[in-house]
Design an enzyme around this catalytic site. Structure first.
Site, PDB file in Angstrom:
ATOM      1  N   GLN A   1      74.244 -15.747 -18.451  1.00  0.00           N
ATOM      2  CA  GLN A   1      74.387 -17.134 -17.981  1.00  0.00           C
ATOM      3  C   GLN A   1      73.927 -17.275 -16.532  1.00  0.00           C
ATOM      4  O   GLN A   1      73.234 -18.220 -16.181  1.00  0.00           O
ATOM      5  CB  GLN A   1      75.840 -17.582 -18.101  1.00  0.00           C
ATOM      6  CG  GLN A   1      76.288 -17.701 -19.545  1.00  0.00           C
ATOM      7  CD  GLN A   1      77.765 -18.041 -19.666  1.00  0.00           C
ATOM      8  OE1 GLN A   1      78.473 -18.137 -18.678  1.00  0.00           O
ATOM      9  NE2 GLN A   1      78.220 -18.213 -20.895  1.00  0.00           N
TER      10      GLN A   1
ATOM     11  N   ASP B   1      80.269  -8.940 -29.987  1.00  0.00           N
ATOM     12  CA  ASP B   1      80.998  -9.980 -30.733  1.00  0.00           C
ATOM     13  C   ASP B   1      81.253  -9.589 -32.184  1.00  0.00           C
ATOM     14  O   ASP B   1      82.045 -10.234 -32.866  1.00  0.00           O
ATOM     15  CB  ASP B   1      80.196 -11.290 -30.721  1.00  0.00           C
ATOM     16  CG  ASP B   1      80.273 -11.969 -29.358  1.00  0.00           C
ATOM     17  OD1 ASP B   1      81.267 -11.728 -28.645  1.00  0.00           O
ATOM     18  OD2 ASP B   1      79.340 -12.716 -29.015  1.00  0.00           O
TER      19      ASP B   1
ATOM     20  N   LYS C   1      88.381 -11.006 -24.615  1.00  0.00           N
ATOM     21  CA  LYS C   1      87.660 -12.096 -25.291  1.00  0.00           C
ATOM     22  C   LYS C   1      88.659 -13.201 -25.617  1.00  0.00           C
ATOM     23  O   LYS C   1      89.719 -13.270 -25.015  1.00  0.00           O
ATOM     24  CB  LYS C   1      86.995 -11.546 -26.562  1.00  0.00           C
ATOM     25  CG  LYS C   1      85.809 -10.651 -26.265  1.00  0.00           C
ATOM     26  CD  LYS C   1      84.563 -11.486 -26.052  1.00  0.00           C
ATOM     27  CE  LYS C   1      83.360 -10.637 -25.728  1.00  0.00           C
ATOM     28  NZ  LYS C   1      82.174 -11.477 -25.484  1.00  0.00           N
TER      29      LYS C   1
ATOM     30  N   ARG D   1      90.865  -8.476 -28.800  1.00  0.00           N
ATOM     31  CA  ARG D   1      90.368  -8.303 -30.173  1.00  0.00           C
ATOM     32  C   ARG D   1      90.709  -6.943 -30.762  1.00  0.00           C
ATOM     33  O   ARG D   1      90.849  -6.800 -31.971  1.00  0.00           O
ATOM     34  CB  ARG D   1      88.858  -8.547 -30.220  1.00  0.00           C
ATOM     35  CG  ARG D   1      88.564 -10.021 -30.197  1.00  0.00           C
ATOM     36  CD  ARG D   1      87.120 -10.328 -30.473  1.00  0.00           C
ATOM     37  NE  ARG D   1      86.956 -11.770 -30.592  1.00  0.00           N
ATOM     38  CZ  ARG D   1      85.843 -12.428 -30.266  1.00  0.00           C
ATOM     39  NH1 ARG D   1      84.797 -11.767 -29.814  1.00  0.00           N
ATOM     40  NH2 ARG D   1      85.787 -13.731 -30.427  1.00  0.00           N
TER      41      ARG D   1
END
Ligand code: NAP
Length: 757
Positions: free
Chosen positions: A490, A636, A663, A667
């Site tokens: 990003q 992911d 996350k 997870r």
């Protein structure tokens, strides 16, 4: 199953009638539609000990007693006001000052005074004229409810239920007064909002007064046309709906326009200007302007419909409850295309908007975040048609064609959008503000704001570098070299986008490889990005050229089906047009190493991105030590890879995956807990997990902790379970993977849902 409204109504009535009245004695002056409705609601829900009514027509007050609207009819204002702890003025706006003059001499010092008038500055001015000041016990109010009927016979105790009431207390108003008045209105079933007098009048001028003016004026214009009989005879439903409000009480509306003059004039001027612009566009045959305005209005209207139906623009799925109910077993077969990649959907809109010419996007992910990006560009004057079944047509405005948005750009929950927009907007000639939902508003933006400032941008953030971002326009940016302290696609994308506008070269070096969708898509739009090892750079001043983009299917969404078809016996599934960006294919590499049968077919490059069809068949998987270099490429996909590991023969070990713990949920722990609930034991380590495959997967209940990837992973696990699995809190799945349940069913996964969507 939601409970029927009737049921809530009964509970509300029982609750309300059982409690202490909020006021001892309430005087309602003016027993028309609004005064009568409030009086009867106060009686019905026991909000006042006694309700006294006064009207200038004594017979209306007597009728009030007869109809059960009030307890007592007062013969004078004095009789009504004396001994009351609340006085409600419900007379026409033009009568306010005269009635206040009658009330003032008898008003007890601690009695509260409120009104229901449609304009608030004029009420405050009348109070100040009569009292010499605005007493702390005067709290103006306005119920946003009514009808075209008037008079006491139209009184209805349910008029305010499920409607809004606006209170506009001054800073000096007594807090206990505001809270008692709030309790009173809430007792009628209304929702109470507070705002300033000026803001109320501006908002109402735009949302209520202007539409009434247009309706009156339109019907009047058409009624004066020669063919008026025909116009009204053939009037379609739309005309009837649109002009319904022209049947409202002319006297009341004449009051409203005169008493809210300034705010109404401002909004009329604005509207006239915009109407003129449309007129000129029609005269000049300027279809592009018409299309831009109409598509922006259509999208805004859809946005309102959502708000009106109680949903936010960006739906807060956590308010909904969805449970997945999985039957065990099955095989996975068919030929499917999963939704488009989110990162690329965002970028296709951004670059399409800044390109020259038209960009047609297929496979656009119609998720709420990418829709917010789309709306933001519409707000900056870009014509965007669609989306319809994933198809979007963007009429690019060129690198320098964006227009100043009228207000802040709302980006929902999308951190990607906010960071990329910051780069794009830093060099625009206009000021802009970027805002987001509550969770986005907590995320730090310093990571992009600091390097952008080093390029010459002027950006203000809220405390701690958080949104909203206020970006000052008209700055001259100069290219910099930036060594990213933390690998982030990003931040890299943000700086490269700012670099398109900067003087000279902007280059970014990443400490570890990150997703390179921006670089690839820039190339696809004809903008050269120079790559030298870990450094990507652009030279400012170039241009983008629109074209066709077929957004590849999201490999992260495809991953659930890759694992499903691998672990379920007798499976054969083809996944079409899957994005094969080398920074994303870790899941395929890992599954293949575990022995999965994945065939890569029809490899091609679309818009700079590699794409392929994947054919997956059942295979006996074996446990492996997951190579650490694959971890960032599959970050992911681990939840569903853990399911693959549980179904494999032997031990699978994951290391170097600390990031998984921060996350949407932790997870690793959440997956370990879910597996344990189904009887599969694992060992959690600080940076990974050890899973011994081949244990029996039983039935049971799994908590997804509102993490969409956890929900979908356990849905896949059901294929090898020996009992039904219930997965709680699955509402978020619809946001990241629209249509998951239908697609899963279509391929043979035995899924059904329960709950309120
Ligand atoms: P309405 O049905 O015409 O009622 C007004 C009542 O006040 C009538 O009974 C009227 O009597 C009486 N009245 C007039 N002057 C008076 C005076 N000097 N002393 C005592 N009583 C007097 O009107 P409404 O629709 O209830 O509206 C009342 C207020 O609510 C207005 O300020 C309006 O802006 C506001 N409001 C209306 C709506 C709506 O949709 N209707 C919505 C929100 C707010 P007469 O019949 O003899 O004139």
């Amino acid at each position: 199953m939601p409970l029927p409204r009737r049921w809530y109504q009964r509970v509300r009535e029982a609750e309300l009638t059982a409690r202490e009245p909020v006021f001892r004695r309430v005087a309602v002056i003016g027993l028309g539609l609004i005064g009568g409705s409030l009086a009867s609601a106060m009686r019905k829900y026991r909000l006042a000990g006694t309700v006294v009514g006064f009207d200038r027509k004594a017979e209306d007050a007597a009728l009030g007693v007869e109809l059960g609207v009030i307890d007592e009819a007062a013969e004078s204002v004095e009789q009504a006001v004396q001994g009351s702890d609340l006085i409600v003025l419900a007379v026409p706006v033009r009568a306010t000052r005269a009635v206040l003059e009658q009330v003032q001499p008898f008003l007890a010092e601690d009695a509260l005074l409120t009104d229901v008038g449609s304009t608030k500055s004029s009420f405050v001015a009348d109070v100040e004229a009569v009292f010499g000041t605005l007493p702390a016990t005067v709290i103006p109010g306005h119920p946003i409810a009514g009808s075209e009927k008037s008079g006491i016979r139209a009184a209805n105790p349910e008029l305010f239920a499920h409607h809004k009431v606006i209170l506009t207390p001054a800073d000096s108003a007594i807090p206990s007064g505001v809270s008692r008045l709030t309790a009173l209105w809430e007792g009628t079933g209304a929702t109470v909002l507070t705002m300033s007098v000026a803001y109320h009048d501006e908002v109402l001028a735009a949302t209520s007064h202007l539409p009434h003016l247009i309706a009156f004026s339109l019907v009047d214009t058409l009624a004066g046309e020669d063919e008026n009989m025909d116009i009204f005879r053939y009037a379609a439903g739309g005309f009837r709906d649109f002009t319904r409000i022209a049947a409202s009480d002319p006297v009341m509306w004449h009051d409203i326009f005169l008493s809210n003059r300034d705010a109404v004039l401002r909004v009329i001027d604005h509207f006239t200007q915009d109407l003129d612009q449309l007129r000129s566009a029609i005269a000049a045959g300027d279809g592009a302007t018409l299309l831009r305005v109409f598509s922006r209005a259509k999208a805004a209207r859809e946005h309102f419909s959502k708000m009106l139906s109680g949903q936010a623009y960006v739906t807060n799925n956590s308010d909904k409850q969805v449970t997945f109910l999985m039957q065990p077993g099955g095989s996975v077969r068919g030929d499917i295309r999963v939704p488009g990649d989110k990162s690329m959907s965002h970028r296709s809109i951004m670059l399409g908007a800044l390109a020259e010419g038209i960009t047609e996007v297929k496979g656009f992910l119609e998720g709420e975040d990418s829709l917010a990006t789309l709306q933001a560009f519409r707000d900056m004057g870009v014509t965007i048609e669609g989306p319809e079944d994933g198809f979007v047509r963007i009429h690019g405005v060129g690198m320098n064609g964006l227009q100043a948005p009228r207000g802040p750009l709302y980006l929902g929950n999308s951190g990607t959008a906010m960071r990329l927009f910051a780069g794009l907007l830093a060099a625009q000639p206009f000021d802009s503000e970027l805002s987001g939902d509550t969770s986005l508003s907590k995320r730090p933006m310093g990571r992009v704001a600091d390097p952008l400032r080093a390029m010459g941008a002027v950006i203000d953030t809220a405390e701690g570098g958080r949104p909203p971002l206020k970006i000052r326009g008209g700055q001259h940016l100069t290219g910099i070299h930036y060594d990213m302290p933390v690998a982030s696609a990003q931040v890299k994308s943000c700086l490269l986008l700012a670099g398109l506008y900067a003087e000279g070269v902007t280059s970014v070096t990443e400490p570890a490889p990150t997703r390179d969708h921006t670089e690839r898509m820039l190339q696809g739009f004809g903008y050269h990005v120079h790559r030298d090892g870990a450094t990507a750079s652009v030279t400012g001043g170039g241009k983008l050229t629109g074209g066709a983009i077929d957004v590849p299917a999201d490999i992260s969404s495809a991953a659930f089906f890759l694992v499903a078809a691998s672990i379920a016996p007798d499976s054969d599934l083809t996944l079409r047009h899957v994005g094969m960006n080398p920074t994303r294919v870790g899941v395929i590499n890992i599954l293949r190493q575990m022995g999965a049968d994945i065939e890569v077919l029809e490899e091609r490059v679309i818009g700079g991105e590699p794409v392929a069809d994947l054919r997956v068949r059942s295979a006996s998987l074996k446990g492996i030590d997951i190579p650490e270099d694959q971890v960032p490429l599959a970050i992911d996909e681990f939840p569903v890879l853990f399911i693959a590991a549980a179904c494999a023969e032997g031990r699978t070990v994951l290391r170097g995956a600390e990031e998984l713990r921060v996350k949407e949920s932790d997870r690793i722990q959440v997956m370990a807990d879910g597996l344990a609930a189904l009887g599969v034991e694992t060992t959690v380590t600080p940076d990974g997990i050890i899973i011994d495959g081949g244990q029996t997967i039983g039935g049971g209940t799994v908590e997804s902790h509102e993490d969409h990837r956890i929900s979908m992973s356990f849905a896949v696990a059901s294929l090898r379970a020996n009992g039904p699995i219930r997965i709680n809190d699955c509402a978020n799945v619809a946001t990241s993977f629209p249509g998951f349940v239908e697609l899963a069913k279509q391929t043979g996964i035995q899924i059904s849902t329960e709950g309120v969507q």
